[in-house]
Design a protein around this motif. Structure first.
Motif, PDB file in Angstrom:
ATOM      1  N   GLU A 167       0.822  -1.342   0.060  1.00 31.13           N
ATOM      2  CA  GLU A 167       0.045  -0.153  -0.037  1.00 31.13           C
ATOM      3  C   GLU A 167       1.013   1.262   0.140  1.00 31.13           C
ATOM      4  OE1 GLU A 167      -2.828  -0.657   3.257  1.00 31.13           O
ATOM      5  OE2 GLU A 167      -2.995  -2.572   2.299  1.00 31.13           O
ATOM      6  N   GLY A 168       1.762   1.303  -0.842  1.00 25.41           N
ATOM      7  CA  GLY A 168       2.661   2.408  -1.263  1.00 25.41           C
ATOM      8  C   GLY A 168       1.914   3.739  -1.613  1.00 25.41           C
ATOM      9  N   PHE A 169       2.663   4.528  -1.949  1.00 22.05           N
ATOM     10  CA  PHE A 169       2.162   5.909  -2.374  1.00 22.05           C
ATOM     11  C   PHE A 169       1.255   5.787  -3.630  1.00 22.05           C
ATOM     12  CE2 PHE A 169       5.313   8.722  -0.348  1.00 22.05           C
ATOM     13  CZ  PHE A 169       5.136   8.395   0.993  1.00 22.05           C
ATOM     14  N   HIS A 170       1.416   4.767  -4.512  1.00 20.82           N
ATOM     15  CA  HIS A 170       0.631   4.614  -5.553  1.00 20.82           C
ATOM     16  C   HIS A 170      -0.720   4.184  -5.596  1.00 20.82           C
ATOM     17  CE1 HIS A 170       1.888   0.627  -4.466  1.00 20.82           C
ATOM     18  NE2 HIS A 170       0.994   0.052  -5.120  1.00 20.82           N
ATOM     19  N   THR A 171      -0.959   4.044  -4.152  1.00 23.71           N
ATOM     20  CA  THR A 171      -2.554   3.446  -3.750  1.00 23.71           C
ATOM     21  C   THR A 171      -3.366   4.737  -2.962  1.00 23.71           C
ATOM     22  OG1 THR A 171      -1.775   2.582  -1.669  1.00 23.71           O
ATOM     23  CG2 THR A 171      -1.527   1.095  -3.520  1.00 23.71           C
ATOM     24  N   LYS A 172      -2.423   5.787  -2.864  1.00 23.05           N
ATOM     25  CA  LYS A 172      -3.096   6.964  -2.128  1.00 23.05           C
ATOM     26  C   LYS A 172      -3.986   7.891  -3.255  1.00 23.05           C
ATOM     27  CE  LYS A 172      -1.120   5.128   1.312  1.00 23.05           C
ATOM     28  NZ  LYS A 172      -2.005   4.014   2.179  1.00 23.05           N
ATOM     29  N   VAL A 173      -5.116   8.502  -2.658  1.00 23.28           N
ATOM     30  CA  VAL A 173      -5.489   9.570  -3.185  1.00 23.28           C
ATOM     31  C   VAL A 173      -4.805  10.903  -2.653  1.00 23.28           C
ATOM     32  CG1 VAL A 173      -7.405  11.004  -3.829  1.00 23.28           C
ATOM     33  CG2 VAL A 173      -7.878   8.495  -3.344  1.00 23.28           C
ATOM     34  N   TRP A 174      -4.250  11.720  -3.636  1.00 25.61           N
ATOM     35  CA  TRP A 174      -3.393  12.791  -3.284  1.00 25.61           C
ATOM     36  C   TRP A 174      -4.280  14.049  -3.550  1.00 25.61           C
ATOM     37  CZ3 TRP A 174       2.382  12.755  -3.318  1.00 25.61           C
ATOM     38  CH2 TRP A 174       2.891  11.687  -3.399  1.00 25.61           C
ATOM     39  N   ASP A 175      -3.957  15.064  -2.526  1.00 24.75           N
ATOM     40  CA  ASP A 175      -4.349  16.301  -2.766  1.00 24.75           C
ATOM     41  C   ASP A 175      -3.773  17.038  -3.893  1.00 24.75           C
ATOM     42  OD1 ASP A 175      -6.503  16.085  -0.718  1.00 24.75           O
ATOM     43  OD2 ASP A 175      -4.960  16.681   0.690  1.00 24.75           O
ATOM     44  N   ALA A 176      -4.843  18.006  -4.670  1.00 28.96           N
ATOM     45  CA  ALA A 176      -4.103  18.640  -5.802  1.00 28.96           C
ATOM     46  C   ALA A 176      -4.561  19.990  -5.787  1.00 28.96           C
ATOM     47  CB  ALA A 176      -4.640  17.954  -7.089  1.00 28.96           C
ATOM     48  N   THR A 177      -3.905  20.866  -6.223  1.00 29.25           N
ATOM     49  CA  THR A 177      -4.124  22.200  -6.348  1.00 29.25           C
ATOM     50  C   THR A 177      -3.381  22.526  -7.842  1.00 29.25           C
ATOM     51  OG1 THR A 177      -2.286  22.891  -4.854  1.00 29.25           O
ATOM     52  CG2 THR A 177      -4.562  23.224  -4.178  1.00 29.25           C
ATOM     53  N   ALA A 178      -3.902  23.370  -8.526  1.00 29.68           N
ATOM     54  CA  ALA A 178      -3.343  23.754  -9.718  1.00 29.68           C
ATOM     55  C   ALA A 178      -2.923  25.143  -9.919  1.00 29.68           C
ATOM     56  CB  ALA A 178      -4.401  23.301 -10.869  1.00 29.68           C
ATOM     57  N   ASP A 179      -2.026  25.485 -10.734  1.00 30.88           N
ATOM     58  CA  ASP A 179      -1.612  27.077 -10.970  1.00 30.88           C
ATOM     59  C   ASP A 179      -1.429  27.059 -12.364  1.00 30.88           C
ATOM     60  OD1 ASP A 179      -0.939  29.501 -10.155  1.00 30.88           O
ATOM     61  OD2 ASP A 179       0.934  28.984  -9.807  1.00 30.88           O
ATOM     62  N   ALA A 180      -1.771  28.090 -13.025  1.00 32.13           N
ATOM     63  CA  ALA A 180      -1.367  28.504 -14.488  1.00 32.13           C
ATOM     64  C   ALA A 180      -0.850  30.111 -14.346  1.00 32.13           C
ATOM     65  CB  ALA A 180      -2.643  28.608 -15.465  1.00 32.13           C
ATOM     66  N   THR A 181       0.318  30.191 -15.115  1.00 27.10           N
ATOM     67  CA  THR A 181       0.739  31.407 -15.328  1.00 27.10           C
ATOM     68  C   THR A 181       0.829  31.535 -16.737  1.00 27.10           C
ATOM     69  OG1 THR A 181       2.932  30.843 -15.648  1.00 27.10           O
ATOM     70  CG2 THR A 181       2.262  31.022 -13.521  1.00 27.10           C
ATOM     71  N   GLU A 182       1.415  32.751 -17.379  1.00 25.16           N
ATOM     72  CA  GLU A 182       1.405  32.864 -18.728  1.00 25.16           C
ATOM     73  C   GLU A 182       2.258  32.008 -19.348  1.00 25.16           C
ATOM     74  OE1 GLU A 182       2.535  37.217 -21.068  1.00 25.16           O
ATOM     75  OE2 GLU A 182       1.726  36.993 -18.891  1.00 25.16           O
ATOM     76  N   HIS A 183       3.386  31.546 -18.600  1.00 22.30           N
ATOM     77  CA  HIS A 183       4.182  30.835 -19.352  1.00 22.30           C
ATOM     78  C   HIS A 183       4.212  29.120 -19.216  1.00 22.30           C
ATOM     79  CE1 HIS A 183       6.184  34.356 -20.121  1.00 22.30           C
ATOM     80  NE2 HIS A 183       6.081  34.688 -18.975  1.00 22.30           N
ATOM     81  N   SER A 184       3.478  28.650 -18.060  1.00 20.93           N
ATOM     82  CA  SER A 184       3.393  27.358 -17.585  1.00 20.93           C
ATOM     83  C   SER A 184       2.329  27.024 -16.819  1.00 20.93           C
ATOM     84  CB  SER A 184       4.745  26.985 -16.906  1.00 20.93           C
ATOM     85  OG  SER A 184       4.560  27.671 -15.706  1.00 20.93           O
ATOM     86  N   VAL A 185       2.154  25.763 -16.746  1.00 22.15           N
ATOM     87  CA  VAL A 185       0.968  25.432 -16.118  1.00 22.15           C
ATOM     88  C   VAL A 185       1.340  24.199 -15.014  1.00 22.15           C
ATOM     89  CG1 VAL A 185       0.036  23.836 -17.843  1.00 22.15           C
ATOM     90  CG2 VAL A 185      -1.575  24.425 -16.213  1.00 22.15           C
ATOM     91  N   SER A 186       0.739  24.067 -13.825  1.00 24.90           N
ATOM     92  CA  SER A 186       1.389  23.196 -13.001  1.00 24.90           C
ATOM     93  C   SER A 186       0.389  22.646 -11.942  1.00 24.90           C
ATOM     94  CB  SER A 186       2.599  23.644 -12.007  1.00 24.90           C
ATOM     95  OG  SER A 186       2.089  24.543 -11.090  1.00 24.90           O
ATOM     96  N   LEU A 187       0.609  21.287 -11.533  1.00 22.51           N
ATOM     97  CA  LEU A 187      -0.287  20.710 -10.427  1.00 22.51           C
ATOM     98  C   LEU A 187       0.363  20.293  -9.409  1.00 22.51           C
ATOM     99  CD1 LEU A 187      -3.285  19.759 -10.267  1.00 22.51           C
ATOM    100  CD2 LEU A 187      -2.485  17.526 -11.019  1.00 22.51           C
ATOM    101  N   ARG A 188       0.306  20.645  -8.382  1.00 22.90           N
ATOM    102  CA  ARG A 188       0.968  20.102  -6.837  1.00 22.90           C
ATOM    103  C   ARG A 188       0.282  19.139  -6.385  1.00 22.90           C
ATOM    104  NH1 ARG A 188       1.154  22.806  -1.915  1.00 22.90           N
ATOM    105  NH2 ARG A 188       3.245  22.561  -1.079  1.00 22.90           N
ATOM    106  N   LEU A 189       0.541  17.970  -6.077  1.00 23.71           N
ATOM    107  CA  LEU A 189      -0.078  17.191  -5.346  1.00 23.71           C
ATOM    108  C   LEU A 189       0.681  16.858  -4.033  1.00 23.71           C
ATOM    109  CD1 LEU A 189       0.122  15.339  -8.607  1.00 23.71           C
ATOM    110  CD2 LEU A 189      -1.919  15.083  -7.626  1.00 23.71           C
TER     111      LEU A 189
END
Ligand code: BGC
Length: 354
Positions: free
Chosen positions: A112-134
């Motif tokens: 039951e490693g990290f691959h089995t967990k539901v992570w929290d996510a927040t997204a961020d978009a700028t003019e230059h890039s887009v990211s997802l922080r889990l």
């Protein structure tokens, strides 16, 4: 230039917890989809030199496929990627036991490693890039590991089409940590990588025993099928007569990358048979596990019903070296309170620059 965008769609419930599928669109042709289940890279659509699009990673179809037992499709694996011999290590005088889930050894953080967990996510978009922080909170004693660990994995997509994966972990008690991403790459989207060419920026690799545990010190690659210092056709390399290849059924080995760890440098270059797509993996990690999907057998399928066959993809898992908690001579994976374990891996597509 079109702005990058990000949005979420529901992906269904994983053991009672809702999951989401996040789409990060660079606006310039490359689109990444990330699942909160396992912080998994579900798809990565990349145009080829003629503009045709296809995902370069293999996926499963539904949330139930991901929550079922599967060999880590796209997942972030942790707390300790790769193997810990006998599921046991000693840190500061205390011995810790990780449940053995692979031939008597702990693989990829236990069942039951990290691959089995539901992570929290927040997204961020700028003019230059887009990211997802889990983010994931792994409590003290999770899968036997000491210390409460807070892990953050950030996927960032830029207009050049590079997908960066940043890992950062902190703990409240000494522990070990080794995170990677377990995407199965297939640059032609045809379910066969034997015709792909692979180059690995390493002069040595770790020979293993029949359980996949490193035998000892790194061995030089010169004169062996593990010499990928120049590009080699995968099917030719893993088809050679060699005891190490026979034991693993192909490549399932860690290469020790050139140069000091810590700095971002190229680790591998994978080229599709027609050269229409090229992937470069850059990393700050000291090693890369190359796994030619030797155990896939057609029992998993993607949303189009296509089967994932043996040698249908290749995993390029940037990481610290296997079993490091038991090998003081290898770069340390120990993390102590007050420190942050950071690493970065970039998936670059140089053919898009042309
Ligand atoms: C391991 C393999 C294993 C595969 C899927 C790889 O990272 O090195 O031995 O079969 O993951 O579980």
């Amino acid at each position: 230039m079109p702005r990058p965008t990000v949005h979420r769609t529901p992906f269904g419930s994983a053991h009672g917890t809702e999951t989401g599928l996040w789409t990060l669109d660079s606006g310039t042709g490359v689109v990444a989809q990330v699942l909160t289940y396992g912080a998994s890279l579900h798809s990565l659509t990349v145009p080829d030199t003629k503009g045709a699009t296809a995902s370069v990673v293999r996926s499963l179809a539904t949330v139930d496929d991901y929550t079922g037992k599967h060999p880590y499709f796209g997942a972030v694996v942790g707390r300790y990627a790769n193997r810990i011999a006998n599921g046991r290590f000693t840190l500061d005088g205390d011995t810790h036991h990780i449940p053995a889930n692979d031939r008597g050894h702990a693989l990829h953080g236990g069942p039951e490693g990290f691959h089995t967990k539901v992570w929290d996510a927040t997204a961020d978009a700028t003019e230059h890039s887009v990211s997802l922080r889990l983010t994931l909170h792994s409590p003290d004693g999770d899968m036997g590991f000491p210390g409460a660990l807070d892990a953050t994995v950030t996927y960032t997509l830029d207009p050049a089409g590079t997908l960066a994966i940043d890992y950062a972990s902190v703990t409240d008690r000494a522990t070990v940590v080794n995170l990677t991403n377990h995407a199965y790459f297939d640059l032609a989207g045809r379910g066969d990588i034997l015709g792909h060419r692979l180059e690995v920026d390493a002069d040595a690799y770790l020979p293993v025993d029949g359980d996949g545990i490193p035998l000892g010190a790194p061995a030089g690659v010169r004169g062996t099928p593990f010499d990928l210092t120049a590009p080699r056709v995968l099917g030719e390399s893993i088809g050679l007569e060699d005891e190490q290849l026979r034991l693993a059924g192909g490549f399932d080995h860690c290469w020790v990358l050139r140069g000091p760890g810590g700095g971002l440098r190229r680790a591998a270059r994978l080229t599709a048979p027609d050269s229409a797509r090229v992937l470069e993996v850059w990393t700050t990690e000291p090693g890369i596990q190359v796994y030619t999907a030797n155990q896939l057998d057609g029992s998993f399928t993607d949303a189009s019903g296509r089967r994932h066959e043996r040698h249908g993809a290749v995993c390029l898992e940037t990481q610290h070296l296997p079993d490091s908690p038991n090998r003081p001579d290898q770069p340390s994976t120990v993390l102590r309170p007050g420190e942050t374990a950071r690493s970065r891996t970039e998936l670059r597509f140089p053919h898009l620059e042309a």
